[in-house]
Design a protein around this motif. Structure first.
Motif, mmCIF file in Angstrom:
data_model
loop_
_atom_site.group_PDB
_atom_site.id
_atom_site.type_symbol
_atom_site.label_atom_id
_atom_site.label_comp_id
_atom_site.label_asym_id
_atom_site.label_seq_id
_atom_site.Cartn_x
_atom_site.Cartn_y
_atom_site.Cartn_z
ATOM 1 N N UNK A 24 16.692 6.420 10.529
ATOM 2 C CA UNK A 24 16.036 7.599 9.978
ATOM 3 C C UNK A 24 15.011 7.264 8.918
ATOM 4 N N UNK A 25 14.285 6.170 9.103
ATOM 5 C CA UNK A 25 13.405 5.686 8.035
ATOM 6 C C UNK A 25 12.431 6.763 7.567
ATOM 7 N N UNK A 26 12.404 6.957 6.276
ATOM 8 C CA UNK A 26 11.397 7.797 5.636
ATOM 9 C C UNK A 26 10.510 6.914 4.768
ATOM 10 N N UNK A 27 9.248 7.288 4.656
ATOM 11 C CA UNK A 27 8.287 6.509 3.874
ATOM 12 C C UNK A 27 7.725 7.407 2.777
ATOM 13 N N UNK A 28 7.842 6.977 1.543
ATOM 14 C CA UNK A 28 7.311 7.717 0.414
ATOM 15 C C UNK A 28 6.331 6.844 -0.359
ATOM 16 N N UNK A 29 5.243 7.441 -0.808
ATOM 17 C CA UNK A 29 4.271 6.722 -1.626
ATOM 18 C C UNK A 29 3.181 6.020 -0.851
ATOM 19 N N UNK A 30 3.072 6.295 0.445
ATOM 20 C CA UNK A 30 2.026 5.625 1.225
ATOM 21 C C UNK A 30 0.636 5.950 0.688
ATOM 22 N N UNK A 31 0.523 7.088 0.010
ATOM 23 C CA UNK A 31 -0.771 7.474 -0.561
ATOM 24 C C UNK A 31 -1.302 6.407 -1.520
ATOM 25 N N UNK A 32 -0.388 5.620 -2.113
ATOM 26 C CA UNK A 32 -0.833 4.565 -3.029
ATOM 27 C C UNK A 32 -1.624 3.478 -2.317
ATOM 28 N N UNK A 33 -1.338 3.260 -1.035
ATOM 29 C CA UNK A 33 -2.094 2.263 -0.268
ATOM 30 C C UNK A 33 -3.531 2.721 -0.054
ATOM 31 N N UNK A 34 -3.725 4.027 0.088
ATOM 32 C CA UNK A 34 -5.070 4.562 0.299
ATOM 33 C C UNK A 34 -5.795 4.750 -1.033
ATOM 34 N N UNK A 35 -5.061 5.230 -2.023
ATOM 35 C CA UNK A 35 -5.684 5.506 -3.325
ATOM 36 C C UNK A 35 -6.244 4.240 -3.958
ATOM 37 N N UNK A 36 -5.541 3.113 -3.768
ATOM 38 C CA UNK A 36 -5.940 1.863 -4.408
ATOM 39 C C UNK A 36 -6.470 0.834 -3.400
ATOM 40 N N UNK A 37 -6.922 1.292 -2.249
ATOM 41 C CA UNK A 37 -7.336 0.353 -1.204
ATOM 42 C C UNK A 37 -8.487 -0.546 -1.647
ATOM 43 N N UNK A 38 -9.280 -0.086 -2.613
ATOM 44 C CA UNK A 38 -10.388 -0.910 -3.096
ATOM 45 C C UNK A 38 -9.895 -2.181 -3.794
ATOM 46 N N UNK A 39 -8.626 -2.190 -4.212
ATOM 47 C CA UNK A 39 -8.069 -3.370 -4.884
ATOM 48 C C UNK A 39 -7.613 -4.443 -3.899
ATOM 49 N N UNK A 40 -7.532 -4.085 -2.610
ATOM 50 C CA UNK A 40 -6.915 -4.976 -1.636
ATOM 51 C C UNK A 40 -7.936 -5.707 -0.762
ATOM 52 N N UNK A 41 -9.185 -5.709 -1.182
ATOM 53 C CA UNK A 41 -10.240 -6.303 -0.342
ATOM 54 C C UNK A 41 -10.057 -7.804 -0.157
ATOM 55 N N UNK A 42 -9.382 -8.456 -1.101
ATOM 56 C CA UNK A 42 -9.137 -9.898 -0.993
ATOM 57 C C UNK A 42 -7.680 -10.217 -0.674
ATOM 58 N N UNK A 43 -6.959 -9.219 -0.141
ATOM 59 C CA UNK A 43 -5.551 -9.403 0.185
ATOM 60 C C UNK A 43 -4.657 -8.754 -0.853
ATOM 61 N N UNK A 44 -3.368 -8.812 -0.618
ATOM 62 C CA UNK A 44 -2.394 -8.222 -1.534
ATOM 63 C C UNK A 44 -1.033 -8.862 -1.272
ATOM 64 N N UNK A 45 -0.112 -8.626 -2.198
ATOM 65 C CA UNK A 45 1.268 -9.076 -2.040
ATOM 66 C C UNK A 45 2.190 -7.871 -2.170
#
Length: 284
Positions: free
Chosen positions: A87-108
């Motif tokens: 029953x996986x639920x996902x919360x906070x995915x909006x953070x991946x879109x809101x801060x996507x400009x920070x991930x241009x060189x990868x992320x951990x």
């Protein structure tokens, strides 16, 4: 508030918000060694040596085809099973879109390590491909094929292997790849408290100046439709936090410790924990 000290010594002082579900412990977790391995490798089927001759970053056609198969066929099927069975639920995915400009060189990404489906949950939440440092024993068992082709890279057993391991991640960083690490180091099945973190993940984030995305898996009681399946395993929710950025102007040792502390605090908060029995670190 709910106190779960009665669940055993490893839950001593563990207090959560009223709406947080904490499953009954399925094992007798140790109270003094948060990095003790509790889950055995499934079947020893191969012997491998992880020295400077091992292909930590396999570039063969066979590997690329197998990795393509895992990510295009196995991954979508596992996502479906994860939704139906856990029953996986996902919360906070909006953070991946809101801060996507920070991930241009990868992320951990970092996450608590609570069972066989936690990495699948991270994949499902982020919809990314990953490279993942893993215990070398995992590659010798029945899950070795999947571990390798999902992006697992074994932590080597000697100095020569460590050099090649670092070279592999240097190249992956140049490709702007995403890296995932379980900083608790080993899996404790459905253990709700957040254990101390090994420092290696945060040294790597500092070395490559990678934003760290804290994720945490919490649990829900199995009810309704989901009781068709096993009733002794909880349902899961994965929470995605706001990224935490390294300050590479500071000394590495101090900054890695700061990143570890911030990630631990973030994950404890997302999990709805009021008092956690473990601090971010122990003597290593």
């Amino acid at each position: 508030m709910k106190d779960y000290s009665n669940y055993g010594a490893a839950y001593e002082g563990f207090v959560v918000e009223d709406n947080v579900y904490v499953p009954q412990p399925m094992e007798d977790f140790p109270a003094h060694n948060p990095h003790q391995m509790m889950i055995k490798v499934r079947g020893h089927v191969r012997d491998l040596v992880f020295d400077d001759s091992y292909p930590y970053l396999d570039k063969s056609l066979r590997f690329r085809l197998n990795r393509f198969f895992v990510y295009t066929v196995v991954r979508p099927l596992s996502f479906l099973v994860n939704r139906v069975y856990y029953g996986l639920r996902i919360e906070g995915r909006k953070n991946l879109y809101r801060y996507r400009h920070l991930f241009s060189n990868g992320a951990m990404t970092v996450c608590n390590h609570i069972g066989r489906w936690d990495m699948i949950s991270v994949l499902q939440a982020t919809l990314r491909t990953f490279w993942i440092p893993m215990y070398r024993q995992s590659f010798m068992g029945k899950d070795g094929y999947l571990m390798k082709h999902v992006g697992g890279i074994p932590v080597p057993e000697d100095r020569g292997g460590l050099r090649r391991f670092n070279e592999a991640f240097d190249e992956l960083h140049e490709r702007k790849a995403w890296i995932h690490i379980f900083p608790e180091s080993c899996s404790w099945k459905y253990y709700s408290p957040i254990r101390p973190f090994k420092i290696g993940a945060f040294n790597m984030a500092y070395r490559y100046n990678l934003p760290i995305i804290p994720c945490v898996i919490s649990f829900r009681e199995r009810r309704g439709f989901f009781r068709i399946f096993r009733t002794n395993e909880p349902l899961m929710t994965i929470h995605i936090g706001e990224p935490i950025l390294p300050d590479t102007s500071r000394p590495r040792k101090e900054e890695a410790a700061r990143l570890r502390e911030l990630c631990h605090v973030s994950m404890v908060k997302m999990a709805g924990i009021i008092h956690n029995p473990w601090s971010a670190s122990i003597d290593e």
